[in-house]
Design a protein around this motif. Structure first.
Motif, PDB file in Angstrom:
ATOM      1  N   SER A   1       0.825  -1.208   0.000  1.00  0.00           N
ATOM      2  CA  SER A   1       0.000   0.000   0.000  1.00  0.00           C
ATOM      3  C   SER A   1       0.860   1.259   0.000  1.00  0.00           C
ATOM      4  O   SER A   1       0.551   2.225  -0.692  1.00  0.00           O
ATOM      5  N   ILE A   2       1.933   1.233   0.762  1.00  0.00           N
ATOM      6  CA  ILE A   2       2.836   2.393   0.791  1.00  0.00           C
ATOM      7  C   ILE A   2       3.482   2.600  -0.575  1.00  0.00           C
ATOM      8  O   ILE A   2       3.570   3.723  -1.065  1.00  0.00           O
ATOM      9  N   ILE A   3       3.902   1.511  -1.212  1.00  0.00           N
ATOM     10  CA  ILE A   3       4.568   1.614  -2.508  1.00  0.00           C
ATOM     11  C   ILE A   3       3.601   2.073  -3.594  1.00  0.00           C
ATOM     12  O   ILE A   3       3.918   2.956  -4.391  1.00  0.00           O
ATOM     13  N   THR A   4       2.401   1.477  -3.640  1.00  0.00           N
ATOM     14  CA  THR A   4       1.471   1.794  -4.720  1.00  0.00           C
ATOM     15  C   THR A   4       0.771   3.133  -4.547  1.00  0.00           C
ATOM     16  O   THR A   4       0.298   3.711  -5.512  1.00  0.00           O
ATOM     17  N   ASN A   5       0.701   3.631  -3.311  1.00  0.00           N
ATOM     18  CA  ASN A   5       0.006   4.894  -3.067  1.00  0.00           C
ATOM     19  C   ASN A   5       0.833   5.748  -2.108  1.00  0.00           C
ATOM     20  O   ASN A   5       0.340   6.170  -1.065  1.00  0.00           O
TER      21      ASN A   5
ATOM     22  N   GLY B   1       2.080   8.797  -2.158  1.00  0.00           N
ATOM     23  CA  GLY B   1       1.679  10.170  -1.872  1.00  0.00           C
ATOM     24  C   GLY B   1       0.699  10.262  -0.725  1.00  0.00           C
ATOM     25  O   GLY B   1       0.830  11.106   0.160  1.00  0.00           O
ATOM     26  N   GLU B   2      -0.280   9.384  -0.721  1.00  0.00           N
ATOM     27  CA  GLU B   2      -1.298   9.400   0.326  1.00  0.00           C
ATOM     28  C   GLU B   2      -0.797   8.777   1.630  1.00  0.00           C
ATOM     29  O   GLU B   2      -1.165   9.208   2.716  1.00  0.00           O
ATOM     30  N   ASN B   3       0.063   7.750   1.524  1.00  0.00           N
ATOM     31  CA  ASN B   3       0.509   7.024   2.706  1.00  0.00           C
ATOM     32  C   ASN B   3       1.854   7.495   3.250  1.00  0.00           C
ATOM     33  O   ASN B   3       2.314   6.977   4.267  1.00  0.00           O
ATOM     34  N   SER B   4       2.480   8.468   2.617  1.00  0.00           N
ATOM     35  CA  SER B   4       3.806   8.904   3.057  1.00  0.00           C
ATOM     36  C   SER B   4       3.788   9.467   4.475  1.00  0.00           C
ATOM     37  O   SER B   4       4.781   9.388   5.187  1.00  0.00           O
ATOM     38  N   LYS B   5       2.653  10.002   4.888  1.00  0.00           N
ATOM     39  CA  LYS B   5       2.564  10.542   6.248  1.00  0.00           C
ATOM     40  C   LYS B   5       2.623   9.435   7.297  1.00  0.00           C
ATOM     41  O   LYS B   5       2.867   9.696   8.475  1.00  0.00           O
ATOM     42  N   ASN B   6       2.403   8.186   6.883  1.00  0.00           N
ATOM     43  CA  ASN B   6       2.447   7.052   7.807  1.00  0.00           C
ATOM     44  C   ASN B   6       3.825   6.407   7.888  1.00  0.00           C
ATOM     45  O   ASN B   6       4.009   5.480   8.665  1.00  0.00           O
ATOM     46  N   VAL B   7       4.767   6.868   7.080  1.00  0.00           N
ATOM     47  CA  VAL B   7       6.122   6.307   7.088  1.00  0.00           C
ATOM     48  C   VAL B   7       6.902   6.957   8.218  1.00  0.00           C
ATOM     49  O   VAL B   7       6.854   8.176   8.399  1.00  0.00           O
ATOM     50  N   ALA B   8       7.603   6.129   8.987  1.00  0.00           N
ATOM     51  CA  ALA B   8       8.400   6.649  10.096  1.00  0.00           C
ATOM     52  C   ALA B   8       9.781   6.019  10.060  1.00  0.00           C
ATOM     53  O   ALA B   8       9.934   4.862   9.667  1.00  0.00           O
ATOM     54  N   GLY B   9      10.756   6.782  10.479  1.00  0.00           N
ATOM     55  CA  GLY B   9      12.115   6.287  10.599  1.00  0.00           C
ATOM     56  C   GLY B   9      12.388   5.880  12.030  1.00  0.00           C
ATOM     57  O   GLY B   9      11.470   5.745  12.847  1.00  0.00           O
ATOM     58  N   PRO B  10      13.660   5.698  12.363  1.00  0.00           N
ATOM     59  CA  PRO B  10      14.014   5.250  13.720  1.00  0.00           C
ATOM     60  C   PRO B  10      13.474   6.156  14.829  1.00  0.00           C
ATOM     61  O   PRO B  10      13.008   5.662  15.854  1.00  0.00           O
ATOM     62  N   ILE B  11      13.512   7.463  14.628  1.00  0.00           N
ATOM     63  CA  ILE B  11      13.018   8.376  15.669  1.00  0.00           C
ATOM     64  C   ILE B  11      11.517   8.193  15.867  1.00  0.00           C
ATOM     65  O   ILE B  11      11.027   8.118  16.989  1.00  0.00           O
ATOM     66  N   GLY B  12      10.787   8.095  14.780  1.00  0.00           N
ATOM     67  CA  GLY B  12       9.344   7.883  14.874  1.00  0.00           C
ATOM     68  C   GLY B  12       8.998   6.534  15.488  1.00  0.00           C
ATOM     69  O   GLY B  12       8.063   6.421  16.288  1.00  0.00           O
ATOM     70  N   VAL B  13       9.760   5.504  15.140  1.00  0.00           N
ATOM     71  CA  VAL B  13       9.512   4.165  15.685  1.00  0.00           C
ATOM     72  C   VAL B  13       9.769   4.150  17.190  1.00  0.00           C
ATOM     73  O   VAL B  13       8.978   3.608  17.962  1.00  0.00           O
TER      74      VAL B  13
END
Length: 136
Positions: free
Chosen positions: A21-25, A27-39
């Motif tokens: 879902s992140i790969i195919t969409n 733009g819409e799901n980028s706000k849900n991506v987190a790196g080490p700090i977010g995790v």
């Protein structure tokens, strides 16, 4: 054992679905991506509020790392497996120069992506607003 296998497959399918879902969409799901700090921030919040959910969160992180690491991306284990499969198919190894070029390019892309994700993590935690108030 049967319950463990079912839970593993549920987690595996859910992780694949989420990554897809992140790969195919993106733009819409980028706000849900987190790196080490977010995790770490999410994990700390779970540790404060719901310790049982923290175990599920740790399992999700482990599954994500396992799947991403096995993708045929250069510089990851899946990329190295890809080079080995290419060697098996061709009968000769891929030249070191080609492998180095591919891995360096991938490393630069990973670093750039990591910078973007880090910036997003800091933005979500409102670090920049705090710095602006402190120095502005």
């Amino acid at each position: 054992v049967e319950l463990t296998n079912r839970e593993f497959m549920r987690l595996f399918r859910g992780t694949l679905s989420g990554l897809g879902s992140i790969i195919t969409n993106f733009g819409e799901n980028s706000k849900n991506v987190a790196g080490p700090i977010g995790v770490v921030s999410m994990g700390a919040e779970l540790a404060k509020n719901d310790r049982a959910a923290l175990l599920s969160f740790a399992a999700d992180i482990s599954m994500n790392l396992a799947i991403i690491n096995s993708l045929p991306l250069p510089a990851l284990d899946g990329g190295q497996m890809f080079f080995l499969l290419a060697e098996a198919a061709r009968g000769t190894p891929v030249s070191s120069k080609v492998q180095d070029t591919v891995n360096r390019t991938a490393l630069l892309m990973f670093l750039a992506f990591s910078g973007v994700v880090l910036f997003g993590d800091l933005e979500k935690l409102r670090i920049f607003q705090g710095l602006q108030q402190l120095f502005g």
